[in-house]
Design a protein around this motif. Structure first.
Motif, PDB file in Angstrom:
ATOM      1  N   GLU A   1       3.578  36.122  42.356  1.00  0.00           N
ATOM      2  CA  GLU A   1       2.702  35.118  42.814  1.00  0.00           C
ATOM      3  C   GLU A   1       3.296  34.337  43.907  1.00  0.00           C
ATOM      4  OE1 GLU A   1       0.175  33.122  39.892  1.00  0.00           O
ATOM      5  OE2 GLU A   1       1.209  31.019  40.449  1.00  0.00           O
TER       6      GLU A   1
ATOM      7  N   ASP B   1      -6.585  36.782  31.948  1.00  0.00           N
ATOM      8  CA  ASP B   1      -7.125  36.414  31.086  1.00  0.00           C
ATOM      9  C   ASP B   1      -6.372  35.349  30.122  1.00  0.00           C
ATOM     10  OD1 ASP B   1      -9.665  37.530  31.553  1.00  0.00           O
ATOM     11  OD2 ASP B   1      -9.325  39.267  30.322  1.00  0.00           O
ATOM     12  N   ASP B   2      -5.133  35.685  29.935  1.00  0.00           N
ATOM     13  CA  ASP B   2      -4.211  35.108  28.986  1.00  0.00           C
ATOM     14  C   ASP B   2      -3.536  33.736  29.728  1.00  0.00           C
ATOM     15  OD1 ASP B   2      -4.633  36.875  27.009  1.00  0.00           O
ATOM     16  OD2 ASP B   2      -2.873  38.209  27.428  1.00  0.00           O
ATOM     17  N   ARG B   3      -3.748  33.584  30.944  1.00  0.00           N
ATOM     18  CA  ARG B   3      -3.159  32.657  31.684  1.00  0.00           C
ATOM     19  C   ARG B   3      -3.889  31.480  32.123  1.00  0.00           C
ATOM     20  NH1 ARG B   3       1.802  36.307  34.492  1.00  0.00           N
ATOM     21  NH2 ARG B   3       2.600  37.182  32.448  1.00  0.00           N
ATOM     22  N   ARG B   4      -3.173  30.812  32.790  1.00  0.00           N
ATOM     23  CA  ARG B   4      -4.048  29.428  33.479  1.00  0.00           C
ATOM     24  C   ARG B   4      -4.869  30.076  34.715  1.00  0.00           C
ATOM     25  NH1 ARG B   4      -3.007  26.607  37.808  1.00  0.00           N
ATOM     26  NH2 ARG B   4      -1.015  27.615  37.955  1.00  0.00           N
ATOM     27  N   ASP B   5      -6.084  29.561  34.681  1.00  0.00           N
ATOM     28  CA  ASP B   5      -6.861  30.099  35.939  1.00  0.00           C
ATOM     29  C   ASP B   5      -6.578  29.604  37.182  1.00  0.00           C
ATOM     30  OD1 ASP B   5      -9.073  30.827  37.502  1.00  0.00           O
ATOM     31  OD2 ASP B   5     -10.735  29.892  36.359  1.00  0.00           O
ATOM     32  N   PRO B   6      -6.074  30.435  37.960  1.00  0.00           N
ATOM     33  CA  PRO B   6      -5.519  29.990  39.492  1.00  0.00           C
ATOM     34  C   PRO B   6      -6.471  29.272  40.161  1.00  0.00           C
ATOM     35  CG  PRO B   6      -6.070  32.347  39.510  1.00  0.00           C
ATOM     36  CD  PRO B   6      -6.218  31.871  37.927  1.00  0.00           C
ATOM     37  N   GLY B   7      -8.007  29.514  40.015  1.00  0.00           N
ATOM     38  CA  GLY B   7      -8.959  28.642  40.756  1.00  0.00           C
ATOM     39  C   GLY B   7      -9.659  29.671  41.619  1.00  0.00           C
TER      40      GLY B   7
ATOM     41  N   SER C   1      -8.119  31.828  45.150  1.00  0.00           N
ATOM     42  CA  SER C   1      -7.054  32.689  44.587  1.00  0.00           C
ATOM     43  C   SER C   1      -7.312  34.116  45.100  1.00  0.00           C
ATOM     44  CB  SER C   1      -6.959  32.277  43.046  1.00  0.00           C
ATOM     45  OG  SER C   1      -7.833  32.626  42.529  1.00  0.00           O
TER      46      SER C   1
ATOM     47  N   ARG D   1      -9.709  35.840  39.549  1.00  0.00           N
ATOM     48  CA  ARG D   1     -10.665  36.183  38.198  1.00  0.00           C
ATOM     49  C   ARG D   1     -11.747  37.079  38.473  1.00  0.00           C
ATOM     50  NH1 ARG D   1      -9.820  33.050  33.423  1.00  0.00           N
ATOM     51  NH2 ARG D   1      -7.554  32.442  33.297  1.00  0.00           N
TER      52      ARG D   1
END
Length: 305
Positions: A50, A92-98, A101, A302
Motif C-alpha cells: 500500500e 472487506d475485512d479491513r478499513r475502507d480506504p475511501g 483509492s 472497493r
C-alpha cells in the motif's frame, strides 16, 4: 531454494515464453504476502503493498490518494483469479480506504489469458509501459517547426502546455487535477531544468506549440520492480502539443529531436501512455513504440470485484 524463489522461477519461464523483451522477474521488495489456491490446489503467492500520495506530492496528480498494488508471482494469467478473489476478501475485512483509492496490478501486455480475468474483476487498462522497437512509421517532414532547448524563461509556456496535458489526461485516464496541480507542475518543471535534464520546445507562428521532456535512465539489478532489462535507457517523461497544432507534425518533430539527442549506445527507449487516450494510442505506435506492460486499475479500491 526458498519458496518465494520457486515462484519467481516459474514466473520467469512464463514471461520468457510470452515476450522476449520482458526482463527476468525478481522478488519485489517488501509487501504483505498473500496466498491462495488454484482450482487444482496449487499454492499461489502474491505480495500486496500500500502506498499513499498525500496533498503536495507530485505523484498525487496521477495516483489516487491511497493505492494498493498487487505483485503476483504466478506462472500464467489464469492463476490471477484466486489471488484477486483473496484480495477482495481482504478489502472487506479491513478499513475502507475511501473514494480516493485504487487497486493496481501491472502485468505483461501480451499475456492475453490474463485480460478476461482482470476485466471480470473490474479492472481497466489505464496505462501501458511501451518500448520502442523500430523507427517511426512516418518520418518527420520539413514543416516549419523550429525545435530548441527550453530554459527558465520558457517556464510560463511550459506550464501552460503541462496543465493542458494534465486536464486532457484526467478526462481519458488516471490523472487527477488536484487543487494544487498548477503549483506542483511548476515545481516539477523547475526541478527538471535544475537537474539539467533535456526539455525541448517547438514553436509555430511565434507561439509555443509543444514540448517534450526526456532523459537517459540507468536501470540496474537493484531496480524494483524490474520492468525492463538492465542498461541505459532513453525515457520520455511527457509530450504535450498545443491543441491548435495537433496533427500538424509538431509531435513528430519533437520526438525526432529527442531520439537524436539521447545517447547512441543506449539499450532502448521507453515511456508510459494511456491506451484509452485517442491521441496517444495512435501517435506512439507510429513512433515505433509498442506495449510491454499494462497497468490495470480499479477506482475506488472497493470497486474490485
Amino acid at each position: 531454494m526458498t519458496a518465494p524463489e520457486s515462484f519467481v522461477r516459474a514466473q520467469a519461464a512464463h514471461f520468457a515464453a510470452l515476450d522476449p523483451l520482458l526482463p527476468t522477474p525478481v522478488l519485489p521488495h517488501g509487501g504483505e504476502p498473500i496466498g491462495a489456491l488454484s482450482e487444482d490446489r496449487k499454492p499461489l503467492l502474491a505480495l500486496l503493498r500500500e502506498e499513499s500520495h498525500p496533498p503536495g506530492t507530485a505523484s498525487s496528480l496521477w495516483s489516487a490518494r491511497v493505492s494498493q498494488q498487487l505483485y503476483p508471482l504466478v506462472a500464467s494469467g489464469a492463476e490471477l483469479d484466486p489471488l484477486l478473489r483473496r484480495w477482495r476478501e481482504l478489502l472487506d475485512d479491513r478499513r475502507d480506504p475511501g473514494v480516493d483509492s485504487a487497486c493496481l496490478l501491472t502485468w505483461p501486455s501480451r499475456d492475453t489469458e490474463a485480460t478476461q480475468v482482470l476485466l471480470r474483476h473490474g479492472f481497466a487498462p489505464l496505462t501501458v509501459l511501451a518500448v520502442r522497437t523500430g523507427p517511426p512509421v512516418e518520418e518527420p517532414r520539413e514543416n516549419g517547426t523550429p525545435v530548441r532547448r527550453a530554459g527558465e524563461d520558457d517556464l510560463p509556456d511550459l506550464l501552460e502546455l503541462a496543465m493542458a496535458e494534465l486536464r486532457f489526461a484526467a478526462r481519458v485516464g488516471s490523472a487527477v487535477v488536484r487543487e494544487d496541480a498548477e503549483r506542483l507542475k511548476a515545481t516539477a518543471l523547475r526541478d527538471w531544468l535544475d537537474d539539467r535534464f533535456p526539455m525541448l520546445l517547438a514553436e509555430r507562428d511565434g507561439e509555443a506549440a509543444g514540448t517534450v521532456q526526456f532523459r537517459a535512465a540507468l536501470l540496474d539489478e537493484d531496480s524494483r520492480p524490474r520492468l525492463l532489462p538492465e542498461g541505459l535507457w532513453g525515457y520520455v517523461n511527457c509530450l504535450s502539443v498545443h491543441r491548435r497544432w495537433r496533427a500538424s507534425g509538431v509531435g513528430r518533430a519533437l520526438m525526432a529531436r529527442a531520439h537524436a539527442e539521447l545517447p547512441a549506445d543506449r539499450t532502448g527507449d521507453y515511456l508510459y501512455y494511456n491506451p484509452a487516450n485517442p491521441l496517444s494510442s495512435v501517435f506512439w505506435p507510429r513512433q515505433g513504440y509498442r506495449p510491454l506492460w499494462t497497468v490495470w486499475e480499479v477506482r475506488p479500491a472497493r470497486a474490485l470485484q
